[in-house]
Scaffold this motif. Structure first.
Motif, PDB file in Angstrom:
ATOM      1  N   TYR A 107      22.325   9.299  16.414  1.00  0.00           N
ATOM      2  CA  TYR A 107      22.373   7.868  16.763  1.00  0.00           C
ATOM      3  C   TYR A 107      23.154   7.112  15.694  1.00  0.00           C
ATOM      4  O   TYR A 107      22.906   7.274  14.502  1.00  0.00           O
TER       5      TYR A 107
ATOM      6  N   PRO B  87      16.578   7.982   9.845  1.00  0.00           N
ATOM      7  CA  PRO B  87      16.691   6.919   8.840  1.00  0.00           C
ATOM      8  C   PRO B  87      15.440   6.917   7.951  1.00  0.00           C
ATOM      9  O   PRO B  87      15.488   6.528   6.799  1.00  0.00           O
ATOM     10  N   TYR B  88      14.343   7.347   8.529  1.00  0.00           N
ATOM     11  CA  TYR B  88      13.082   7.627   7.828  1.00  0.00           C
ATOM     12  C   TYR B  88      12.295   8.506   8.789  1.00  0.00           C
ATOM     13  O   TYR B  88      12.514   8.462  10.005  1.00  0.00           O
TER      14      TYR B  88
ATOM     15  N   LYS C  97      13.389  -3.973  13.612  1.00  0.00           N
ATOM     16  CA  LYS C  97      12.536  -3.646  14.771  1.00  0.00           C
ATOM     17  C   LYS C  97      13.403  -3.370  16.013  1.00  0.00           C
ATOM     18  O   LYS C  97      13.145  -2.448  16.772  1.00  0.00           O
TER      19      LYS C  97
ATOM     20  N   GLU D 195       0.857  -1.191   0.000  1.00  0.00           N
ATOM     21  CA  GLU D 195       0.000   0.000   0.000  1.00  0.00           C
ATOM     22  C   GLU D 195       0.892   1.239   0.000  1.00  0.00           C
ATOM     23  O   GLU D 195       1.759   1.356   0.890  1.00  0.00           O
TER      24      GLU D 195
ATOM     25  N   ASN E  45      17.174   8.173   3.506  1.00  0.00           N
ATOM     26  CA  ASN E  45      18.235   8.030   4.497  1.00  0.00           C
ATOM     27  C   ASN E  45      19.585   8.358   3.872  1.00  0.00           C
ATOM     28  O   ASN E  45      19.942   7.778   2.847  1.00  0.00           O
TER      29      ASN E  45
ATOM     30  N   ILE F  16       3.019   7.248   4.782  1.00  0.00           N
ATOM     31  CA  ILE F  16       2.558   7.577   6.148  1.00  0.00           C
ATOM     32  C   ILE F  16       3.266   6.690   7.178  1.00  0.00           C
ATOM     33  O   ILE F  16       3.867   7.174   8.131  1.00  0.00           O
TER      34      ILE F  16
HETATM   35  N1  COA Z   1      -1.043   2.819   5.952  1.00  0.00           N
HETATM   36  C1  COA Z   1      -0.394   3.513   6.920  1.00  0.00           C
HETATM   37  N2  COA Z   1       0.577   2.948   7.706  1.00  0.00           N
HETATM   38  C2  COA Z   1       0.902   1.676   7.471  1.00  0.00           C
HETATM   39  C3  COA Z   1       0.269   0.903   6.481  1.00  0.00           C
HETATM   40  C4  COA Z   1      -0.767   1.523   5.699  1.00  0.00           C
HETATM   41  N3  COA Z   1      -1.392   0.879   4.719  1.00  0.00           N
HETATM   42  N4  COA Z   1       0.807  -0.339   6.497  1.00  0.00           N
HETATM   43  C5  COA Z   1       1.749  -0.355   7.480  1.00  0.00           C
HETATM   44  N5  COA Z   1       1.795   0.855   8.065  1.00  0.00           N
HETATM   45  C6  COA Z   1       2.689   1.299   9.152  1.00  0.00           C
HETATM   46  C7  COA Z   1       2.859   0.280  10.256  1.00  0.00           C
HETATM   47  O1  COA Z   1       1.801   0.326  11.179  1.00  0.00           O
HETATM   48  C8  COA Z   1       4.193   0.743  10.843  1.00  0.00           C
HETATM   49  O2  COA Z   1       3.979   1.850  11.670  1.00  0.00           O
HETATM   50  P1  COA Z   1       4.537   1.856  13.180  1.00  0.00           P
HETATM   51  O3  COA Z   1       6.014   1.643  13.083  1.00  0.00           O
HETATM   52  O4  COA Z   1       4.168   3.205  13.687  1.00  0.00           O
HETATM   53  O5  COA Z   1       3.874   0.733  13.872  1.00  0.00           O
HETATM   54  C9  COA Z   1       4.960   1.253   9.617  1.00  0.00           C
HETATM   55  O6  COA Z   1       3.987   1.448   8.597  1.00  0.00           O
HETATM   56  C10 COA Z   1       6.013   0.271   9.108  1.00  0.00           C
HETATM   57  O7  COA Z   1       5.368  -0.961   8.960  1.00  0.00           O
HETATM   58  P2  COA Z   1       6.127  -2.308   9.340  1.00  0.00           P
HETATM   59  O8  COA Z   1       5.201  -3.435   9.104  1.00  0.00           O
HETATM   60  O9  COA Z   1       6.776  -2.174  10.678  1.00  0.00           O
HETATM   61  O10 COA Z   1       7.234  -2.268   8.197  1.00  0.00           O
HETATM   62  P3  COA Z   1       8.412  -3.249   7.892  1.00  0.00           P
HETATM   63  O11 COA Z   1       8.273  -4.557   8.582  1.00  0.00           O
HETATM   64  O12 COA Z   1       8.500  -3.253   6.406  1.00  0.00           O
HETATM   65  O13 COA Z   1       9.720  -2.545   8.523  1.00  0.00           O
HETATM   66  C11 COA Z   1      11.410  -0.958   8.960  1.00  0.00           C
HETATM   67  C12 COA Z   1       9.960  -1.175   8.551  1.00  0.00           C
HETATM   68  C13 COA Z   1      11.636   0.532   9.180  1.00  0.00           C
HETATM   69  C14 COA Z   1      11.720  -1.676  10.270  1.00  0.00           C
HETATM   70  C15 COA Z   1      12.335  -1.495   7.840  1.00  0.00           C
HETATM   71  O14 COA Z   1      12.111  -0.734   6.687  1.00  0.00           O
HETATM   72  C16 COA Z   1      13.790  -1.442   8.185  1.00  0.00           C
HETATM   73  O15 COA Z   1      14.332  -2.369   8.758  1.00  0.00           O
HETATM   74  N6  COA Z   1      14.478  -0.343   7.809  1.00  0.00           N
HETATM   75  C17 COA Z   1      15.815  -0.106   8.203  1.00  0.00           C
HETATM   76  C18 COA Z   1      15.797   0.242   9.672  1.00  0.00           C
HETATM   77  C19 COA Z   1      16.672   1.347   9.985  1.00  0.00           C
HETATM   78  O16 COA Z   1      16.820   2.254   9.207  1.00  0.00           O
HETATM   79  N7  COA Z   1      17.252   1.274  11.162  1.00  0.00           N
HETATM   80  C20 COA Z   1      18.177   2.240  11.523  1.00  0.00           C
HETATM   81  C21 COA Z   1      17.666   2.964  12.719  1.00  0.00           C
HETATM   82  S1  COA Z   1      18.918   4.094  12.983  1.00  0.00           S
END
Ligand code: COA
Length: 389
Positions: free
Chosen positions: A307, A236-237, A200, A30, A276, A36
């Protein structure tokens, strides 16, 4: 004691971007999850003619003049995208920016924290030598791989910070709080092209480090959230920063909560378009705050959270200087972002998978689609060559 801090800020991002809605469609997600849930609208895409050195030089060229060149004693490059385990990228940057020869040039590695380590070192150096300057650059290409969980948090770019006495933009304050803990949330073994991340866990640790250093900062300084006009985060985002802000908002009254939330949203503009950039991300958010935050004035205190996975966290503050808007290269940032060309998912994937030779053979790089001032033009005998136009 002299006031020392950031006198100029340079920003470079490659000339191509991908729309996150296009990426979401291609990956069967999505679009709202990306725009978002993650909080990103676009992501910088790097052509083969740009790497950490050329990006750093492009960011530096935006701000330094001949007087700066003659006064810079330190050239510090923070990166976690190094292409050489021995030779420092700072040496190329020193040469290509034509900095006076008797400077110290070195590269720092500590995930996304390295530029902050460099900035604090530069601040201490200039405090001792107020007639001299330091150039600190964060430069990175964030790569997690095609169709991976981290793909949506990729990007590329460089931030250049000129540190001087009596700075035009931000006076760095003395008090700072920091912490180190050995954790495995994000790392990249030298044999791997892509970062490894426990996404996570990394998010949880980011928040935990933020709480630790924020509380430590308050203890050290006797200040509270009421003393902070705006927070600036390593992003990072952009959703990551939102989560961090929510950790501390309950400490503020309703009016302050509204004000902090509003200025935080305004500050996200540039990060939402670039993605990022690892070491530079905090400073891209700072720049975006200074450019887009409403009602900022001289003397306002900005709280910055840096960080770097692995991990180090640091919270420090700066006071906005008189005439800070004059120190920003606003027209240049606007032009840089406006001139970027949108690519399709197929074009992004083609650029992403294009590699430089690793067997010593020669490659002359076609830079026709890249009008950046500094470009990588050739690789031969395992050596990279650049031009600056
Ligand atoms: N509409 C709106 N929001 C939505 C959605 C939709 N249709 N579908 C999912 N979301 C939201 C989720 O609820 C979640 O929000 P939350 O974190 O507030 O709970 C967010 O989108 C991300 O969804 P999630 O299922 O957690 O995504 P993911 O499993 O693909 O992982 C990351 C997201 C960020 C963990 C992943 O992209 C990642 O590992 N990135 C690198 C991490 C990083 O940069 N780390 C360094 C930190 S310094």
């Amino acid at each position: 004691m002299n006031k020392v801090g950031i006198g100029k800020i340079g920003f470079y991002t490659p000339p191509f971007y991908l729309d996150m809605t296009d990426l979401a469609h291609a990956r069967g997600d999505e679009p709202a999850k990306y725009t978002i849930g993650i909080g990103q609208d676009q992501m910088a895409v790097t052509p083969i003619s740009q790497d950490i050195v050329s990006m750093a030089v492009n960011a530096g060229l935006q701000i330094i003049n001949d007087e700066d060149r003659s006064k810079i004693d330190l050239v510090i490059v923070g990166t976690e995208s190094a292409f050489d385990a021995s030779k420092s990228s700072a040496v190329y940057v020193h040469e290509l920016l034509n900095i006076q020869p008797h400077a110290r040039s070195f590269e720092i590695k500590h995930a996304c924290y390295a530029a902050t380590a460099g900035l604090q070192m530069a601040k201490d150096y200039v405090t001792l030598h107020p007639d001299r300057k330091a150039l600190v650059i964060g430069t990175d290409v964030a790569r997690y791989g095609l169709a991976t969980g981290g793909e949506v948090t990729q990007g590329a770019g460089a931030m250049a910070l000129l540190v001087s006495a009596d700075p035009t933009i931000l006076i760095l304050e003395k008090d700072s709080a920091y912490t180190t803990k050995d954790i495995m949330d994000f790392w990249r073994p030298v044999y791997s092209e892509y970062a490894m991340v426990d996404g996570k866990y990394s998010n949880e640790q980011y928040l935990s480090f933020f709480n630790t250093v924020w509380n430590l900062y308050k203890e050290k300084t006797n200040r509270s959230i009421a003393d902070i006009k705006a927070f600036s985060f390593h992003l990072p985002y952009t959703k990551m920063g939102k989560k961090a802000l929510q950790e501390v908002l309950p400490e503020a009254d309703d009016a302050k909560q509204k004000a902090l939330s509003a200025i935080f949203e305004e500050s996200l503009a540039f990060n939402r378009l670039v993605g990022n950039i690892y070491t530079g991300s905090l400073y891209l958010n700072l720049l975006s705050l200074l450019e887009n935050g409403k009602g900022l004035k001289a003397g306002d205190r900005i709280g910055l959270f840096s960080y770097g996975s692995g991990a180090v966290g640091e919270f420090f503050t700066g006071l906005i200087a008189e005439d800070f808007k004059k120190g920003l290269a606003s027209d240049k940032y606007t032009e840089l972002l406006a001139k970027r060309q949108q690519v399709t998912v197929a074009e992004y994937e083609a650029m992403f998978t294009q590699n430089l030779p690793e067997d010593g053979s020669a490659l002359t790089i076609d830079t026709a689609n890249d009008s950046s001032a500094c470009r990588l033009v050739e690789v031969k005998d395992h050596k990279r060559s650049y031009i600056v136009k």
